[in-house]
Design a protein around this motif. Structure first.
Motif, PDB file in Angstrom:
ATOM      1  N   ASN A 297       0.816  -1.211   0.000  1.00 45.41           N
ATOM      2  CA  ASN A 297       0.000   0.000   0.000  1.00 45.41           C
ATOM      3  C   ASN A 297       0.853   1.265   0.000  1.00 45.41           C
ATOM      4  O   ASN A 297       0.331   2.373   0.041  1.00 45.41           O
ATOM      5  CB  ASN A 297      -0.923   0.003   1.232  1.00 45.41           C
ATOM      6  CG  ASN A 297      -2.036   1.019   1.133  1.00 45.41           C
ATOM      7  OD1 ASN A 297      -2.731   1.087   0.124  1.00 45.41           O
ATOM      8  ND2 ASN A 297      -2.213   1.820   2.170  1.00 45.41           N
ATOM      9  N   SER A 298       2.165   1.138  -0.056  1.00 47.41           N
ATOM     10  CA  SER A 298       3.039   2.309  -0.115  1.00 47.41           C
ATOM     11  C   SER A 298       2.934   2.994  -1.470  1.00 47.41           C
ATOM     12  O   SER A 298       2.706   2.335  -2.484  1.00 47.41           O
ATOM     13  CB  SER A 298       4.496   1.903   0.127  1.00 47.41           C
ATOM     14  OG  SER A 298       4.671   1.379   1.420  1.00 47.41           O
ATOM     15  N   PRO A 299       3.096   4.314  -1.527  1.00 41.12           N
ATOM     16  CA  PRO A 299       3.049   5.020  -2.816  1.00 41.12           C
ATOM     17  C   PRO A 299       4.320   4.795  -3.622  1.00 41.12           C
ATOM     18  O   PRO A 299       5.385   4.480  -3.077  1.00 41.12           O
ATOM     19  CB  PRO A 299       2.901   6.489  -2.405  1.00 41.12           C
ATOM     20  CG  PRO A 299       3.515   6.557  -1.047  1.00 41.12           C
ATOM     21  CD  PRO A 299       3.246   5.240  -0.389  1.00 41.12           C
ATOM     22  N   GLU A 335      -2.152   6.648   5.317  1.00 41.11           N
ATOM     23  CA  GLU A 335      -3.416   6.017   4.948  1.00 41.11           C
ATOM     24  C   GLU A 335      -3.352   4.522   5.189  1.00 41.11           C
ATOM     25  O   GLU A 335      -2.414   3.848   4.769  1.00 41.11           O
ATOM     26  CB  GLU A 335      -3.724   6.278   3.472  1.00 41.11           C
ATOM     27  CG  GLU A 335      -5.031   5.653   3.019  1.00 41.11           C
ATOM     28  CD  GLU A 335      -5.236   5.827   1.522  1.00 41.11           C
ATOM     29  OE1 GLU A 335      -6.358   5.614   1.060  1.00 41.11           O
ATOM     30  OE2 GLU A 335      -4.260   6.148   0.829  1.00 41.11           O
ATOM     31  N   PRO A 336      -4.354   3.940   5.874  1.00 39.53           N
ATOM     32  CA  PRO A 336      -4.321   2.492   6.113  1.00 39.53           C
ATOM     33  C   PRO A 336      -4.601   1.717   4.844  1.00 39.53           C
ATOM     34  O   PRO A 336      -5.210   2.217   3.900  1.00 39.53           O
ATOM     35  CB  PRO A 336      -5.446   2.284   7.143  1.00 39.53           C
ATOM     36  CG  PRO A 336      -6.388   3.423   6.903  1.00 39.53           C
ATOM     37  CD  PRO A 336      -5.521   4.583   6.488  1.00 39.53           C
ATOM     38  N   SER A 337      -4.131   0.457   4.854  1.00 42.43           N
ATOM     39  CA  SER A 337      -4.352  -0.409   3.696  1.00 42.43           C
ATOM     40  C   SER A 337      -5.831  -0.752   3.597  1.00 42.43           C
ATOM     41  O   SER A 337      -6.474  -1.052   4.577  1.00 42.43           O
ATOM     42  CB  SER A 337      -3.529  -1.687   3.826  1.00 42.43           C
ATOM     43  OG  SER A 337      -3.788  -2.556   2.759  1.00 42.43           O
ATOM     44  N   SER A 338      -6.365  -0.717   2.424  1.00 43.76           N
ATOM     45  CA  SER A 338      -7.771  -1.036   2.221  1.00 43.76           C
ATOM     46  C   SER A 338      -7.901  -1.925   1.009  1.00 43.76           C
ATOM     47  O   SER A 338      -7.189  -2.907   0.861  1.00 43.76           O
ATOM     48  CB  SER A 338      -8.589   0.259   2.066  1.00 43.76           C
ATOM     49  OG  SER A 338      -8.067   1.048   1.009  1.00 43.76           O
ATOM     50  N   GLU A 365      -1.942  -4.508   9.472  1.00 37.48           N
ATOM     51  CA  GLU A 365      -2.979  -3.942   8.613  1.00 37.48           C
ATOM     52  C   GLU A 365      -4.015  -5.018   8.303  1.00 37.48           C
ATOM     53  O   GLU A 365      -4.252  -5.893   9.135  1.00 37.48           O
ATOM     54  CB  GLU A 365      -2.343  -3.363   7.342  1.00 37.48           C
ATOM     55  CG  GLU A 365      -1.432  -2.177   7.620  1.00 37.48           C
ATOM     56  CD  GLU A 365      -0.895  -1.557   6.348  1.00 37.48           C
ATOM     57  OE1 GLU A 365      -1.125  -0.355   6.148  1.00 37.48           O
ATOM     58  OE2 GLU A 365      -0.242  -2.266   5.562  1.00 37.48           O
ATOM     59  N   TYR A 366      -4.595  -4.969   7.115  1.00 38.59           N
ATOM     60  CA  TYR A 366      -5.682  -5.890   6.773  1.00 38.59           C
ATOM     61  C   TYR A 366      -5.242  -6.865   5.684  1.00 38.59           C
ATOM     62  O   TYR A 366      -5.996  -7.152   4.756  1.00 38.59           O
ATOM     63  CB  TYR A 366      -6.917  -5.099   6.332  1.00 38.59           C
ATOM     64  CG  TYR A 366      -7.581  -4.363   7.461  1.00 38.59           C
ATOM     65  CD1 TYR A 366      -8.559  -4.971   8.241  1.00 38.59           C
ATOM     66  CD2 TYR A 366      -7.196  -3.061   7.785  1.00 38.59           C
ATOM     67  CE1 TYR A 366      -9.151  -4.309   9.298  1.00 38.59           C
ATOM     68  CE2 TYR A 366      -7.785  -2.389   8.844  1.00 38.59           C
ATOM     69  CZ  TYR A 366      -8.763  -3.015   9.588  1.00 38.59           C
ATOM     70  OH  TYR A 366      -9.348  -2.358  10.640  1.00 38.59           O
ATOM     71  N   ASP A 367      -4.025  -7.382   5.831  1.00 41.61           N
ATOM     72  CA  ASP A 367      -3.544  -8.373   4.873  1.00 41.61           C
ATOM     73  C   ASP A 367      -4.352  -9.661   4.955  1.00 41.61           C
ATOM     74  O   ASP A 367      -4.575 -10.327   3.935  1.00 41.61           O
ATOM     75  CB  ASP A 367      -2.067  -8.666   5.130  1.00 41.61           C
ATOM     76  CG  ASP A 367      -1.184  -7.457   4.847  1.00 41.61           C
ATOM     77  OD1 ASP A 367      -1.590  -6.616   4.021  1.00 41.61           O
ATOM     78  OD2 ASP A 367      -0.106  -7.343   5.442  1.00 41.61           O
ATOM     79  N   TYR A 371      -6.085 -11.449   1.645  1.00 42.40           N
ATOM     80  CA  TYR A 371      -5.690 -12.772   1.170  1.00 42.40           C
ATOM     81  C   TYR A 371      -6.841 -13.777   1.270  1.00 42.40           C
ATOM     82  O   TYR A 371      -6.953 -14.678   0.430  1.00 42.40           O
ATOM     83  CB  TYR A 371      -4.486 -13.265   1.968  1.00 42.40           C
ATOM     84  CG  TYR A 371      -3.230 -12.441   1.747  1.00 42.40           C
ATOM     85  CD1 TYR A 371      -3.006 -11.794   0.543  1.00 42.40           C
ATOM     86  CD2 TYR A 371      -2.269 -12.301   2.741  1.00 42.40           C
ATOM     87  CE1 TYR A 371      -1.859 -11.040   0.331  1.00 42.40           C
ATOM     88  CE2 TYR A 371      -1.117 -11.556   2.540  1.00 42.40           C
ATOM     89  CZ  TYR A 371      -0.919 -10.921   1.337  1.00 42.40           C
ATOM     90  OH  TYR A 371       0.219 -10.173   1.126  1.00 42.40           O
ATOM     91  N   VAL A 372      -7.681 -13.656   2.285  1.00 42.22           N
ATOM     92  CA  VAL A 372      -8.844 -14.545   2.399  1.00 42.22           C
ATOM     93  C   VAL A 372      -9.804 -14.303   1.237  1.00 42.22           C
ATOM     94  O   VAL A 372     -10.348 -15.242   0.644  1.00 42.22           O
ATOM     95  CB  VAL A 372      -9.554 -14.344   3.756  1.00 42.22           C
ATOM     96  CG1 VAL A 372     -10.908 -15.030   3.767  1.00 42.22           C
ATOM     97  CG2 VAL A 372      -8.687 -14.868   4.892  1.00 42.22           C
TER      98      VAL A 372
END
Length: 598
Positions: A297-299, A335-338, A365-367, A371-372
């Motif tokens: 999620n990095s720019p 910014e959080p990962s989405s 984060e919401y990895d 992945y699910v």
């Protein structure tokens, strides 16, 4: 002064002070607009093409090339930009970033001074010498005072790492992509495209020859170009989809955001290293037909730092997929990962339909959810999901307690899968031993034959309840509190203690039993989760945990939901720690086993 005199004075003041300023502003604005429209050559040439600055550059990002049915498909991605000037906006942004990091840096410096205060003078001096000679990047290390925002060295490091954030994107400019060939006799393929509103471009080019190099050049100025070698990824084998931040490098997404900014913009690259993870990836890369895809999620503006870190620690080469920067530095970094990863993750699995994958992320984060979702969308394609445990990411009270509970849930799920598989194999083996059709040559026994099995007698019909008599059982029920009470008071009286129904049809035993505790079940799932009655969400312990530690309860819900979603996907979830050497060894063995099965 009279009212009339005050009005006259106000009119004179307006005439002398405000009207000239407004008139001058409108005049200057009009003259500037007129100048812009009367001199279009400052932005566009005669053909309407964007005139590029002299220091414009093209950056090509690491992508993959795949081969399908004697054709090669080359993904090309890049960015066209020019170095930005330190204008007022950039200076303000730089000041805000330094202020955000300043407090944390002061605390770090104070802690360092407190530690040195308890050391002898020669040890303090020796420690300073070691800090100065630590590495080429010691100016940004934690032990160096030059990492404090405001010092010359730290300002130079911040300016270097923020250079692409301050750069000026070149939108709507024409780019020509040329795919070189390993054979000099092949006619190479060219494709023309236009950058988007942020200066980025991405395309997939199909060629019928083996490519060797990607060459991107500006169609406005021929001296602006970039080249990159082609990375051909096997269409079969195993793929590793990996996150970057807090998975292969320490970033600090969880916790104080000032620490995150300082880690990204000041910390030495060597301090990002996670030795056990780097060693694990290097061991995985030694397997045959394995490829790596880094999705973060990095720019893209952080790509130079990421690339330098990868080269420094020796992480396996692979394609890198980051997000587009939309103009806000702070929001882009914090910014959080989405769902930004979802598009790229699904594209990778579509591009490699014959590959099996393992996905590696972290608990910061919401990895897990990303992945699910991927495993649900592509059943039997994701072998395992590995989640690296990040300190202070699971609970507000006790991280290790929640981690232990999550590991218990996952171990219980794996045990149930093994038991289910063993039962299925046993049922299949028993089914093979049963002959549904007798094809033997032995004669069929007649019904009168003594060797034939005797026919069972018909079942005795049950008497209707309205015709049944109430039988009295005089045997005392020692477990019934009601029988013991009655027997102690009047032993001669015969009472049917084992009967659960009295003469009036009401329950007798239930009247004397203590009432059950009220069930505090949740009638509506939280966050739209779908769960069955009787699940962990209805337990008193979970509800109490949710009232006390929402973060821990949320993680239990996330893992439980993931287990339910992966029920029919043959995908396993593992949560591991950096110090778990047994996990790294077993995961490599599991990978070798999967390769042999394939």
């Amino acid at each position: 002064m009279s009212r009339r005199q005050r009005l006259i004075g106000l009119a004179k003041s307006t005439r002398d002070n405000y009207i000239p300023k407004i008139t001058g502003s409108v005049t200057s604005l009009a003259s500037g607009a007129s100048k812009a429209f009367t001199n279009p050559r400052e932005v566009y040439d005669e053909e309407g093409k964007v005139v590029l600055p002299k220091d414009t550059r093209i950056k090509l990002y690491p992508t993959y090339t795949r081969k399908l049915e004697n054709k090669y498909y080359i993904d090309v991605a890049g960015w066209v930009s020019a170095p930005g000037a330190m204008n007022r906006k950039n200076r303000v942004m730089m000041s805000v970033i330094k202020q955000l990091m300043k407090r944390n840096s002061q605390d770090t410096e104070q802690q360092l001074q407190n530690q040195n205060a308890f050391l002898p003078v020669h040890q303090v001096h020796h420690k300073e010498i070691e800090s100065d000679n630590e590495s080429v990047h010691s100016a940004a290390s934690d032990q160096s005072t030059s990492s404090i925002p405001g010092s010359p060295n730290s300002d130079a490091i911040i300016n270097e790492r923020l250079a692409d954030f301050f750069a000026k994107s070149i939108p709507n400019t024409e780019i020509k992509i040329t795919i070189g060939s390993e054979s000099q006799h092949e006619k190479v393929i060219n494709e023309e495209l236009i950058t988007d509103g942020y200066g980025y471009f991405h395309t997939t080019i199909e060629v019928d020859y083996k490519p060797s190099v990607i060459f991107a050049s500006s169609m406005v100025t021929e001296t602006i170009f970039a080249a990159q070698n082609v990375m051909i990824v096997p269409t079969k084998g195993l793929g590793v989809i990996s996150d970057i931040d807090d998975t292969v490098k320490l970033t600090g997404v969880v916790g104080d955001k000032r620490v995150l900014l300082r880690n990204l913009l000041l910390q030495d690259f060597e301090a990002w290293k996670i030795p056990s993870i780097v060693k694990w990836y290097i061991d995985l890369s030694k397997r045959q037909d394995i490829s790596f895809f880094y999705v973060s999620n990095s720019p893209w503006q952080l790509f130079p730092s990421i690339s330098e870190y990868f080269n420094l620690v020796g992480l396996p080469k692979g394609s890198i997929h980051l997000k587009r920067y939309l103009g806000s530095i702070i929001s882009s970094l914090l910014e959080p990962s989405s769902s930004r990863k979802r598009t790229m993750l699904h594209k990778i699995l579509r591009d490699f339909p014959e590959k099996k994958f393992v996905c590696i992320g972290d608990s910061g984060e919401y990895d897990l959810e990303a992945y699910v979702d991927l495993a649900k969308s592509y059943p039997n394609r994701i072998l395992s999901i590995y989640i690296r445990y990040v300190e202070n990411s699971l609970s507000l009270e006790d991280d290790r307690r929640i981690l232990k509970e999550l590991l218990r849930l996952l171990a219980k799920k794996r045990t149930a899968e093994v038991t289910s598989n063993d039962k299925e194999q046993e049922d299949a083996s028993n089914a093979q031993d049963i002959d549904l059709i007798d094809l033997s040559d032995s004669p069929v026994c007649s019904p009168t034959d003594s060797t034939s099995p005797k026919k069972k007698p018909p079942m005795k019909p049950k008497k209707p309840k309205n015709l049944q008599s109430n039988s009295i059982d005089n045997t005392p029920d020692l477990m019934s509190p009601l029988s013991s009470a009655i027997s102690s008071q009047s032993p001669s009286v015969s009472v049917p203690p084992s009967s659960n129904v009295s003469s009036d049809g009401n329950s007798m035993i239930d009247e004397y039993r203590p009432p059950l505790p009220p069930r505090r079940s949740r009638t509506t799932p939280k966050n739209g989760d779908d769960y069955e009655p009787g699940s962990i969400y209805e337990s008193l312990g979970f509800i109490e945990l949710e009232d006390r530690d929402k973060k821990g309860a949320e993680w239990i819900r996330r893992v439980t939901t993931a287990i339910a979603d992966l029920k029919n996907t043959n995908t396993q979830i593992h949560i591991f720690m950096d110090s778990d050497d047994q996990f790294f060894e077993s995961s490599c063995n599991k990978l070798d086993e999967d390769v042999r099965v394939k």
